[in-house]
Scaffold this active site. Structure first.
Site, PDB file in Angstrom:
ATOM      1  N   THR A 134      11.331  -9.963  33.169  1.00  0.00           N
ATOM      2  CA  THR A 134      11.297  -9.195  34.423  1.00  0.00           C
ATOM      3  C   THR A 134      12.350  -8.083  34.336  1.00  0.00           C
ATOM      4  O   THR A 134      13.375  -8.125  35.007  1.00  0.00           O
ATOM      5  CB  THR A 134      11.633 -10.096  35.624  1.00  0.00           C
ATOM      6  OG1 THR A 134      12.869 -10.813  35.316  1.00  0.00           O
ATOM      7  CG2 THR A 134      10.523 -11.091  35.911  1.00  0.00           C
ATOM      8  N   THR A 143      13.872 -14.541  36.410  1.00  0.00           N
ATOM      9  CA  THR A 143      14.737 -14.009  37.461  1.00  0.00           C
ATOM     10  C   THR A 143      13.995 -12.896  38.204  1.00  0.00           C
ATOM     11  O   THR A 143      13.461 -11.982  37.574  1.00  0.00           O
ATOM     12  CB  THR A 143      16.017 -13.437  36.838  1.00  0.00           C
ATOM     13  OG1 THR A 143      16.631 -14.477  36.066  1.00  0.00           O
ATOM     14  CG2 THR A 143      16.983 -12.961  37.903  1.00  0.00           C
ATOM     15  N   VAL A 191      19.863 -20.154  31.229  1.00  0.00           N
ATOM     16  CA  VAL A 191      20.155 -20.323  29.798  1.00  0.00           C
ATOM     17  C   VAL A 191      21.062 -19.208  29.326  1.00  0.00           C
ATOM     18  O   VAL A 191      21.203 -18.187  29.984  1.00  0.00           O
ATOM     19  CB  VAL A 191      18.862 -20.316  28.957  1.00  0.00           C
ATOM     20  CG1 VAL A 191      17.977 -21.474  29.347  1.00  0.00           C
ATOM     21  CG2 VAL A 191      18.141 -18.987  29.065  1.00  0.00           C
ATOM     22  N   LYS A 248      20.408 -16.720  42.030  1.00  0.00           N
ATOM     23  CA  LYS A 248      20.333 -16.285  40.624  1.00  0.00           C
ATOM     24  C   LYS A 248      20.823 -14.846  40.469  1.00  0.00           C
ATOM     25  O   LYS A 248      21.634 -14.543  39.582  1.00  0.00           O
ATOM     26  CB  LYS A 248      18.895 -16.402  40.123  1.00  0.00           C
ATOM     27  CG  LYS A 248      18.680 -15.815  38.756  1.00  0.00           C
ATOM     28  CD  LYS A 248      19.428 -16.568  37.671  1.00  0.00           C
ATOM     29  CE  LYS A 248      19.312 -15.826  36.358  1.00  0.00           C
ATOM     30  NZ  LYS A 248      20.038 -16.480  35.272  1.00  0.00           N
ATOM     31  N   CYS A 288      20.311 -10.387  31.064  1.00  0.00           N
ATOM     32  CA  CYS A 288      20.595 -10.908  32.411  1.00  0.00           C
ATOM     33  C   CYS A 288      21.493  -9.958  33.193  1.00  0.00           C
ATOM     34  O   CYS A 288      21.124  -9.392  34.201  1.00  0.00           O
ATOM     35  CB  CYS A 288      21.342 -12.238  32.314  1.00  0.00           C
ATOM     36  SG  CYS A 288      20.544 -13.486  31.393  1.00  0.00           S
TER      37      CYS A 288
HETATM   38  N1  SAJ Z   1      31.009  -9.512  28.554  1.00  0.00           N
HETATM   39  C1  SAJ Z   1      32.183  -8.788  28.733  1.00  0.00           C
HETATM   40  N2  SAJ Z   1      33.253  -9.395  29.312  1.00  0.00           N
HETATM   41  C2  SAJ Z   1      33.200 -10.704  29.719  1.00  0.00           C
HETATM   42  C3  SAJ Z   1      32.005 -11.416  29.537  1.00  0.00           C
HETATM   43  C4  SAJ Z   1      30.922 -10.805  28.944  1.00  0.00           C
HETATM   44  O1  SAJ Z   1      32.266  -7.611  28.373  1.00  0.00           O
HETATM   45  O2  SAJ Z   1      34.208 -11.220  30.219  1.00  0.00           O
HETATM   46  C5  SAJ Z   1      29.844  -8.849  27.967  1.00  0.00           C
HETATM   47  C6  SAJ Z   1      29.307  -9.527  26.723  1.00  0.00           C
HETATM   48  O3  SAJ Z   1      29.883  -8.987  25.562  1.00  0.00           O
HETATM   49  C7  SAJ Z   1      27.814  -9.196  26.799  1.00  0.00           C
HETATM   50  C8  SAJ Z   1      27.541  -9.137  28.287  1.00  0.00           C
HETATM   51  O4  SAJ Z   1      28.801  -8.938  28.925  1.00  0.00           O
HETATM   52  O5  SAJ Z   1      27.540  -7.944  26.225  1.00  0.00           O
HETATM   53  C9  SAJ Z   1      26.890 -10.386  28.846  1.00  0.00           C
HETATM   54  O6  SAJ Z   1      27.649 -11.461  28.378  1.00  0.00           O
HETATM   55  P1  SAJ Z   1      27.507 -12.935  29.066  1.00  0.00           P
HETATM   56  O7  SAJ Z   1      28.597 -13.770  28.492  1.00  0.00           O
HETATM   57  O8  SAJ Z   1      27.408 -12.801  30.510  1.00  0.00           O
HETATM   58  O9  SAJ Z   1      26.184 -13.521  28.413  1.00  0.00           O
HETATM   59  P2  SAJ Z   1      24.703 -13.481  28.952  1.00  0.00           P
HETATM   60  O10 SAJ Z   1      24.204 -12.122  29.128  1.00  0.00           O
HETATM   61  O11 SAJ Z   1      23.950 -14.388  28.054  1.00  0.00           O
HETATM   62  O12 SAJ Z   1      24.836 -14.104  30.396  1.00  0.00           O
HETATM   63  C10 SAJ Z   1      24.431 -15.387  30.573  1.00  0.00           C
HETATM   64  C11 SAJ Z   1      24.138 -15.505  32.028  1.00  0.00           C
HETATM   65  N3  SAJ Z   1      23.401 -16.718  32.181  1.00  0.00           N
HETATM   66  C12 SAJ Z   1      22.233 -16.661  32.858  1.00  0.00           C
HETATM   67  O13 SAJ Z   1      21.813 -15.664  33.402  1.00  0.00           O
HETATM   68  C13 SAJ Z   1      21.494 -17.918  32.901  1.00  0.00           C
HETATM   69  C14 SAJ Z   1      25.385 -15.560  32.859  1.00  0.00           C
HETATM   70  O14 SAJ Z   1      25.035 -15.998  34.179  1.00  0.00           O
HETATM   71  C15 SAJ Z   1      26.382 -16.515  32.297  1.00  0.00           C
HETATM   72  O15 SAJ Z   1      27.566 -16.453  33.078  1.00  0.00           O
HETATM   73  C16 SAJ Z   1      26.695 -16.126  30.875  1.00  0.00           C
HETATM   74  O16 SAJ Z   1      25.465 -16.250  30.134  1.00  0.00           O
HETATM   75  C17 SAJ Z   1      27.736 -17.056  30.292  1.00  0.00           C
HETATM   76  O17 SAJ Z   1      28.562 -17.529  31.067  1.00  0.00           O
HETATM   77  O18 SAJ Z   1      27.695 -17.250  29.067  1.00  0.00           O
END
Ligand code: SAJ
Length: 440
Positions: free
Chosen positions: A101, A136, A171, A222, A276
């Site tokens: 989405t 989502t 996830v 979400k 996400c």
């Molecule tokens: N990032 C930063 N600073 C941070 C954390 C992440 O720059 O402090 C960047 C990462 O490098 C990446 C992006 O943000 O490019 C997203 O990172 P993410 O750790 O949020 O990973 P995602 O995108 O896989 O987010 C998922 C989300 N989970 C779902 O939507 C089910 C998010 O809600 C979670 O919080 C996150 O994983 C997680 O905690 O790992």
């Protein structure tokens, strides 16, 4: 089929499940339910993925603990079958929808995949089946998009001819199976009884809390949880920009700030990618479009985070200029093309924006990523004659990178660090002109 009959079928695992979309979410979901004893049919448009899955192989690269073993087990037991044909969903009692989405360049949700899945499903949906949207979606989508498509397509009324729920997935690449089993979920039922049956189904594969609620609450939770994270990251990035100009170290500042109770300053970095975080804040915003509320913080956070790859480019330009070079014709090694450490997922990756920016300046990008096909070459060979090295992703392999050896390969020892992969002192001792986002 009534909800009571469905309860029985879930309880004795005779309920036949369907999953639409066998991607990062749908595939582990299908495998987990098959492993729990259900017969699962997965509908996937990509023929190549279907083939791989039916041979018990995972099409997902990157480090995904347990997924490969799970797939092999359920494929052998024939409890999971992948197909491209919706007709295989005709006998399904429960169908989970896990299609993409995305939002487009105007930040508008593109529900093409969702609409197509719903329209195709409606043509074959079994009487009394339970449909659960796990993708989502913007607040209000269940009521305004999903429900009408299913009622019009089936000619049946919700809560009579079929049942409908929204249970957003939580996830995370690298933790797909773990999260599906261990992270709580919000169960939005069209009626409280539907939510109860949904929870009974999810309890077959997970040990975490299941919070029963309605559609709009599930949609809000979400999108808000990810908008919250995006705002937190944007705050860290703005602090990084402050530290760079006032002489601080944002990474140190963050550590000390987080020693204060109730603080959780996130990590600054080279940008925010993935499927996400960059998208969900816009889905949340779309939910209030046209209403009497103007959002400022959420769009501003998106703008700050989207600006970080450009800031990395600026740091590279400054370093190359300091060394007397120029960007036109420069050869720049980009370490990491995925959006997240130790993942192969490149969706919305900050590196893509950086590479585009380098190209526009007439520089040549040389990309290395141990997880992304096409970029898995030898980093020392790729570094040959490079004018700068930019660390965009904190893949674990980079943490052990021999900077002394790497320096012998490059033309100019310029190292710009977007994720604090390296230790500044070590880098400088090895002869690098080292700079890091968030550090003056
Ligand atoms: N990032 C930063 N600073 C941070 C954390 C992440 O720059 O402090 C960047 C990462 O490098 C990446 C992006 O943000 O490019 C997203 O990172 P993410 O750790 O949020 O990973 P995602 O995108 O896989 O987010 C998922 C989300 N989970 C779902 O939507 C089910 C998010 O809600 C979670 O919080 C996150 O994983 C997680 O905690 O790992």
């Amino acid at each position: 089929m009534t909800l009571d009959e469905l309860r029985q079928k879930i309880s004795n695992r005779s309920a036949r499940l369907g999953v639409i979309g066998l991607g990062y979410v749908g595939l582990p979901v299908a495998a987990l339910f098959a492993d729990a004893g259900f017969n699962v049919v997965g509908v996937e448009i990509q023929e190549a993925r279907v083939e791989k899955i039916n041979h018990g192989e995972s099409p997902i690269e990157g480090e995904e603990p347990n997924l490969a073993e799970l797939l092999e087990a359920v494929s052998g037991s024939k409890r999971l079958r992948a197909t491209t044909q919706y007709s295989n969903l005709r006998d399904r009692d429960v169908i989970l929808i896990d299609v993409e989405t995305p939002v487009d360049e105007t930040h508008t949700p593109r529900y093409t995949a969702l609409r197509s899945a719903l329209s195709s499903l409606a043509k074959v949906l079994k009487e009394g089946a339970l449909v659960i949207v796990e993708s989502t979606i913007a607040p209000g989508t269940m009521q305004k998009v999903v429900l009408p498509l299913l009622e019009q397509g089936t000619g049946r009324q919700v809560n009579q001819g079929f049942y409908l729920g929204n249970c957003p997935e939580r996830v995370m690449p690298g933790k797909l199976i773990r999260n599906l089993r261990m992270v709580s979920r919000v169960v939005g039922g069209g009626t409280p009884e539907t939510a109860e049956v949904m929870a009974q189904l999810y309890r077959c594969v997970m040990q975490a809390d299941l919070d029963l609620t309605d559609w709009i609450t599930a949609e809000l939770v979400k999108t808000v949880e990810n908008a919250y994270r995006d705002v937190q990251i944007a705050f860290a990035n703005e602090v990084a920009l402050i530290c760079e100009v006032v002489g601080g170290d944002a990474w140190k500042v963050r550590e000390l700030v987080n020693k204060t109770p109730y603080r959780n300053m996130h990590l600054p970095g080279a940008g925010v990618g993935g499927h996400c975080i960059p998208k969900d804040p816009w889905l949340l915003a779309y939910g209030v479009q046209g209403e009497q509320v103007s959002l400022r913080l959420i769009p501003a956070a998106r703008s700050i985070n989207d600006g970080m790859p450009g800031h990395m480019l600026e740091l590279v330009c400054r370093a190359v200029s300091r060394a007397g070079g120029e960007m036109r014709g420069a050869r720049i090694l980009v370490l990491g093309y995925a959006y997240l450490e130790n993942s192969d997922d490149t969706r919305n990756s900050p590196s893509q924006v950086l590479v585009q920016g380098l190209q526009e300046l007439g520089a040549q990008s040389v990309i290395h990523d141990p997880f992304v096909g096409g970029f898995q070459g030898d980093v020392f060979a790729l570094a040959k004659d490079c004018d700068a090295v930019v660390a965009m992703v904190r893949h674990h392999v980079y943490l052990q990178l021999d900077l002394v050896a790497l320096k012998t390969a490059v033309r100019r020892p310029i190292l710009v660090d977007g994720r604090r992969v390296f230790n500044a002192e070590e880098a400088r001792l090895a002869g690098w002109d080292y700079s890091c986002v968030g550090v003056a």
